[in-house]
Write a protein that holds these residues in place. Structure first.
Motif: not given
Length: 146
Positions: A22, A24, A45, A65, A68, A75
């Motif tokens: 999870r 990144f 995150a 990113l 999420l 993601l």
């Protein structure tokens, strides 16, 4: 627009696999092709975070990113810079439960633009090398841990 795709079953719960991937900034911890990751903006995150990845061959990839989604265990990110010649690259990594066995189904895909002469090579490289290699490493990690 080419679409690269790979999937596999990992011998662990979807929650355990999601917890492992999870962040990144966690790729070097589980993907064999990534030797280093540095967050240059945000946290692992935080949507909008930017990471600079160093590949095993010394190449550099910079990614942001975009999404999420903890409930969906997914993601989504985009390339900002890459040495591959891919343009408008957006990828998603998703983990779902295999309800019959309690294992995790991991799928990873991207859509991108590239010169016509490079499309097949890049599609195969991303699907087999990057995504398939990462999913295989997750499978080996959890098999050894279990």
């Amino acid at each position: 627009m080419p679409r690269a795709y790979a999937s596999g079953v990992v011998p662990a719960s979807a929650d355990a696999v999601w917890s492992h991937i999870r962040d990144f900034d966690s790729l070097p911890k589980w993907h064999p092709a990534i030797t280093a990751s540095e967050l240059t903006s945000g946290t692992g995150a935080e949507v909008g975070a930017v990471r600079k990845l160093t590949l095993g061959d010394g190449g550099i990839v910079v990614e942001r990113l975009l999404v999420l989604d903890d409930p969906d265990r997914s993601l989504t990110y985009e390339f900002l810079e890459n040495p591959f010649g891919a343009r408008r690259y957006v990828a998603t990594l998703r983990v779902a439960p295999v309800t019959a066995t309690g294992e995790a189904f991991v799928e990873w895909w991207a859509e991108f633009d590239a010169d016509a002469a490079d499309e097949k090579r890049l599609t195969d490289f991303f699907a087999d090398g990057v995504y398939g290699g990462g999913i295989g490493a997750l499978r080996e990690h959890f098999a050894a841990a279990g």
